[in-house]
Design a protein around this motif. Sequence first.
Motif, PDB file in Angstrom:
ATOM      1  N   VAL A   1      -2.862  -1.445  10.422  1.00  0.00           N
ATOM      2  CA  VAL A   1      -3.780  -2.040   9.992  1.00  0.00           C
ATOM      3  C   VAL A   1      -4.152  -1.818   8.784  1.00  0.00           C
ATOM      4  N   ALA A   2      -5.151  -0.625   8.814  1.00  0.00           N
ATOM      5  CA  ALA A   2      -6.075  -0.352   8.154  1.00  0.00           C
ATOM      6  C   ALA A   2      -5.397   0.165   6.973  1.00  0.00           C
ATOM      7  N   ALA A   3      -3.872   0.611   7.187  1.00  0.00           N
ATOM      8  CA  ALA A   3      -3.307   1.489   6.222  1.00  0.00           C
ATOM      9  C   ALA A   3      -2.582   0.650   5.193  1.00  0.00           C
ATOM     10  N   SER A   4      -2.480  -0.223   5.860  1.00  0.00           N
ATOM     11  CA  SER A   4      -0.596  -0.768   5.531  1.00  0.00           C
ATOM     12  C   SER A   4      -1.189  -1.571   4.425  1.00  0.00           C
ATOM     13  N   PRO A   5      -2.511  -1.926   4.007  1.00  0.00           N
ATOM     14  CA  PRO A   5      -3.049  -2.488   2.495  1.00  0.00           C
ATOM     15  C   PRO A   5      -2.696  -2.099   1.434  1.00  0.00           C
ATOM     16  N   LEU A   6      -2.292  -0.676   1.482  1.00  0.00           N
ATOM     17  CA  LEU A   6      -2.309   0.053   0.813  1.00  0.00           C
ATOM     18  C   LEU A   6      -0.930   0.062   0.253  1.00  0.00           C
ATOM     19  N   PHE A   7       0.178  -0.014   0.975  1.00  0.00           N
ATOM     20  CA  PHE A   7       1.460  -0.482   0.949  1.00  0.00           C
ATOM     21  C   PHE A   7       1.799  -1.839  -0.243  1.00  0.00           C
ATOM     22  N   VAL A   8       1.300  -2.935   0.892  1.00  0.00           N
ATOM     23  CA  VAL A   8       0.939  -4.235   0.279  1.00  0.00           C
ATOM     24  C   VAL A   8       1.255  -3.940  -1.243  1.00  0.00           C
ATOM     25  N   GLY A   9      -0.246  -3.772  -1.393  1.00  0.00           N
ATOM     26  CA  GLY A   9      -0.871  -3.907  -2.550  1.00  0.00           C
ATOM     27  C   GLY A   9       0.654  -3.317  -3.631  1.00  0.00           C
ATOM     28  N   ALA A  10       0.837  -2.165  -3.316  1.00  0.00           N
ATOM     29  CA  ALA A  10       2.142  -1.207  -5.141  1.00  0.00           C
ATOM     30  C   ALA A  10       2.800  -2.524  -4.966  1.00  0.00           C
ATOM     31  N   VAL A  11       3.914  -3.646  -3.068  1.00  0.00           N
ATOM     32  CA  VAL A  11       4.591  -3.725  -3.584  1.00  0.00           C
ATOM     33  C   VAL A  11       3.972  -5.404  -3.917  1.00  0.00           C
TER      34      VAL A  11
ATOM     35  N   ARG B   1       4.512   1.426 -13.255  1.00  0.00           N
ATOM     36  CA  ARG B   1       5.312   0.634 -12.813  1.00  0.00           C
ATOM     37  C   ARG B   1       4.957   0.378 -14.408  1.00  0.00           C
ATOM     38  N   ARG B   2       4.294  -0.059 -15.542  1.00  0.00           N
ATOM     39  CA  ARG B   2       3.716   0.576 -16.778  1.00  0.00           C
ATOM     40  C   ARG B   2       4.207   1.796 -17.434  1.00  0.00           C
ATOM     41  N   ALA B   3       4.093   3.407 -17.145  1.00  0.00           N
ATOM     42  CA  ALA B   3       4.428   3.868 -17.878  1.00  0.00           C
ATOM     43  C   ALA B   3       5.921   4.239 -17.293  1.00  0.00           C
ATOM     44  N   GLY B   4       6.257   3.983 -16.426  1.00  0.00           N
ATOM     45  CA  GLY B   4       8.199   4.099 -16.718  1.00  0.00           C
ATOM     46  C   GLY B   4       8.464   4.554 -15.214  1.00  0.00           C
ATOM     47  N   MET B   5       7.676   4.737 -14.262  1.00  0.00           N
ATOM     48  CA  MET B   5       8.444   5.216 -13.332  1.00  0.00           C
ATOM     49  C   MET B   5       8.601   4.327 -12.403  1.00  0.00           C
ATOM     50  N   PRO B   6       9.727   4.640 -11.890  1.00  0.00           N
ATOM     51  CA  PRO B   6      10.929   4.527 -11.021  1.00  0.00           C
ATOM     52  C   PRO B   6       9.858   2.826  -9.917  1.00  0.00           C
ATOM     53  N   ARG B   7      10.555   1.704 -10.126  1.00  0.00           N
ATOM     54  CA  ARG B   7       9.885   1.393  -8.593  1.00  0.00           C
ATOM     55  C   ARG B   7      10.135   1.573  -6.932  1.00  0.00           C
ATOM     56  N   ALA B   8      10.978   2.652  -7.063  1.00  0.00           N
ATOM     57  CA  ALA B   8      11.625   3.385  -5.534  1.00  0.00           C
ATOM     58  C   ALA B   8      10.267   3.883  -5.722  1.00  0.00           C
ATOM     59  N   ARG B   9      10.334   5.088  -6.424  1.00  0.00           N
ATOM     60  CA  ARG B   9       9.077   6.060  -6.003  1.00  0.00           C
ATOM     61  C   ARG B   9       8.399   5.827  -6.002  1.00  0.00           C
ATOM     62  N   ILE B  10       7.773   5.113  -7.365  1.00  0.00           N
ATOM     63  CA  ILE B  10       5.780   3.868  -7.036  1.00  0.00           C
ATOM     64  C   ILE B  10       6.235   4.006  -4.953  1.00  0.00           C
ATOM     65  N   LEU B  11       7.070   3.332  -4.814  1.00  0.00           N
ATOM     66  CA  LEU B  11       7.044   2.440  -3.472  1.00  0.00           C
ATOM     67  C   LEU B  11       6.614   3.541  -2.312  1.00  0.00           C
ATOM     68  N   LEU B  12       7.633   4.923  -2.792  1.00  0.00           N
ATOM     69  CA  LEU B  12       8.219   6.278  -1.770  1.00  0.00           C
ATOM     70  C   LEU B  12       6.278   6.477  -1.848  1.00  0.00           C
ATOM     71  N   LEU B  13       5.494   6.776  -2.899  1.00  0.00           N
ATOM     72  CA  LEU B  13       4.692   7.754  -3.571  1.00  0.00           C
ATOM     73  C   LEU B  13       3.949   7.235  -2.011  1.00  0.00           C
ATOM     74  N   TRP B  14       3.480   5.507  -2.197  1.00  0.00           N
ATOM     75  CA  TRP B  14       2.462   4.413  -1.404  1.00  0.00           C
ATOM     76  C   TRP B  14       3.170   4.567  -0.101  1.00  0.00           C
ATOM     77  N   ALA B  15       4.300   4.763   0.408  1.00  0.00           N
ATOM     78  CA  ALA B  15       4.247   4.563   1.501  1.00  0.00           C
ATOM     79  C   ALA B  15       3.920   5.476   2.305  1.00  0.00           C
ATOM     80  N   ALA B  16       4.025   6.820   1.663  1.00  0.00           N
ATOM     81  CA  ALA B  16       3.644   8.082   1.816  1.00  0.00           C
ATOM     82  C   ALA B  16       2.428   8.326   2.016  1.00  0.00           C
ATOM     83  N   VAL B  17       1.598   8.103   1.561  1.00  0.00           N
ATOM     84  CA  VAL B  17      -0.072   7.759   1.009  1.00  0.00           C
ATOM     85  C   VAL B  17      -0.527   6.792   2.565  1.00  0.00           C
ATOM     86  N   THR B  18       0.581   5.874   2.783  1.00  0.00           N
ATOM     87  CA  THR B  18      -0.277   4.909   4.107  1.00  0.00           C
ATOM     88  C   THR B  18       0.233   5.480   5.411  1.00  0.00           C
TER      89      THR B  18
END
Length: 233
Positions: A10-20, A145-162
């Motif tokens: 519950v506490a960590a999920s907002p990190l991934f939700v924000g990325a989505v 995303r604006r800097a050109g990083m692929p969406r999948a990589r961004i989601l993977l990054l924030w999933a790992a942090v979460t």
Amino acid sequence: MIEAVLWGVVAASPLFVGAVLALLHSWPAKALGIVLGFGAGALMASIAFELWEQGLEVAGPVPLVTGVIAGALAYYVADRIVDARSAGKEAAGTPLAVGALLDGIPEQLVLGIALASGEGVSVALVVAIVVSNLPESIGSAADLRRAGMPRARILLLWAAVTVLCALATVAGYGLADAVPAEFRAGTMGFAAGALLVMLVDSMVPEAQSKAKESTGLATVLGFAVAAGLALAS
């Protein structure tokens, strides 16, 4: 243990939700700056009313201040490594992700220790965590995303942090009986130190560059909301 897993998610999920949310919607620069400013204010309140105040109550100033210095140095070194290994623009949102990790792990470690000690978790505290974490991940993911990083990589990054932050709650629950109060205060200080450097070096300047004169107002509103929630808890 099940309770620790539940609250960790519950506490960590907002990190991934924000990325989505950042990837589903194209945020105008000013709106993104206001979100970042609001999040910065919320994090300032978290430092003042949760990490610092509770750290003093738990074990006094020495372990708390030691943790603050360690957290500040850890973020500074990690951020320099990111800058050195990244190709400039792609690293735009990475400091916020580093800050979320260095803040989230010790903060949720403390959450797990509190659960094991029978202190419980208030709804107001959980809402305060969401208020501070959500803008942080939205800002980072949008910049990446604006800097050109692929969406999948961004989601993977924030999933790992979460996932790492959620696991820290479970670790704290398991370590509760083995660590002294000084360790708990030190972890609170570590989170506070990492956050303070991240706010000054990355989050506030990024918000200011996007929202201009609206940044200060958004920051004060974020501080007021999060401080009220923290005091209510």
